[in-house]
Design an enzyme around this catalytic site. Sequence first.
Site, mmCIF file in Angstrom:
data_model
loop_
_atom_site.group_PDB
_atom_site.id
_atom_site.type_symbol
_atom_site.label_atom_id
_atom_site.label_comp_id
_atom_site.label_asym_id
_atom_site.label_seq_id
_atom_site.Cartn_x
_atom_site.Cartn_y
_atom_site.Cartn_z
ATOM 1 N N TYR A 76 69.711 40.741 -135.123
ATOM 2 C CA TYR A 76 68.556 39.919 -135.502
ATOM 3 C C TYR A 76 67.967 39.233 -134.279
ATOM 4 C CZ TYR A 76 65.735 36.506 -138.072
ATOM 5 O OH TYR A 76 64.690 35.750 -138.558
ATOM 6 N N LYS B 10 64.153 39.950 -132.690
ATOM 7 C CA LYS B 10 63.152 38.883 -132.631
ATOM 8 C C LYS B 10 62.754 38.589 -131.182
ATOM 9 C CE LYS B 10 62.453 37.963 -136.976
ATOM 10 N NZ LYS B 10 61.117 38.165 -137.608
#
Length: 246
Positions: free
Chosen positions: A165, A169
């Site tokens: 994640y 990002k």
Amino acid sequence: MAAIKTLVLITGGNGGIGFELAVQLLSDASKYVLLGSRSLAKGQAAVKDLQSRKLPGTVELIQVDVSSEDSVVTAAKEVESRHGRLDALVNNAAIGTPPGSLAQQLDQSFRTNATGPAIMVEAFAPLLKKSTGTPRIVNVTSGAGSIATRLDSTSPFYDMGLVRYRASKAALNMITACQSVDYGPLGWKVFAFCPGFTVSNLSEQNTAANGAKPTSEGAAPIVDILNGKRDGEHGGYLHVDGQHPW
């Protein structure tokens, strides 16, 4: 002659922050929300819910899976045929923890969280160029993508792993920076925006019981961005009160 409405496309608009953003935008009669949803059934249910609220704005379903280039291209052609332009794009669709091995998780996370927003902008750029106002792009990111914060041992999230994640990002942040350089000279406004730890359907952890703030608080700053209130922060890594370190 009827006033021209502002056309805003929200990916992942059938739930979580995307849906709440649609609710808030539709409280303004000048807004026309194109609610993007990977699932046709979930998208139809979301649009029906919004229409039942009798909000002043207008909502329409656009089926789009940001992890599929074919789906994105098809969606862009659909918006072109229906409206001929787009005024704002909110790349909200994201994935938290996909199943599989680390390699599989990274592949899926990058495809949805980074590649998706990149190809959405590429596909919809010709329509944004035809905007009746100032084109705006908001890439919904996370403070978890901050490299500076990841290396800060005093951060409350220092022990949080989630490499798939975080990395996806961080990649989205770079994509945002590139988009701001590419489209800024045309007068467009491009932002990465972190809504903070907010109640959403991103993961089982994003609940009020775990301390997540209301979805409405995560979505409200995006409305301000779309209304031009933070244009001076073009190219920035925004959160509700300021900016994150890259």
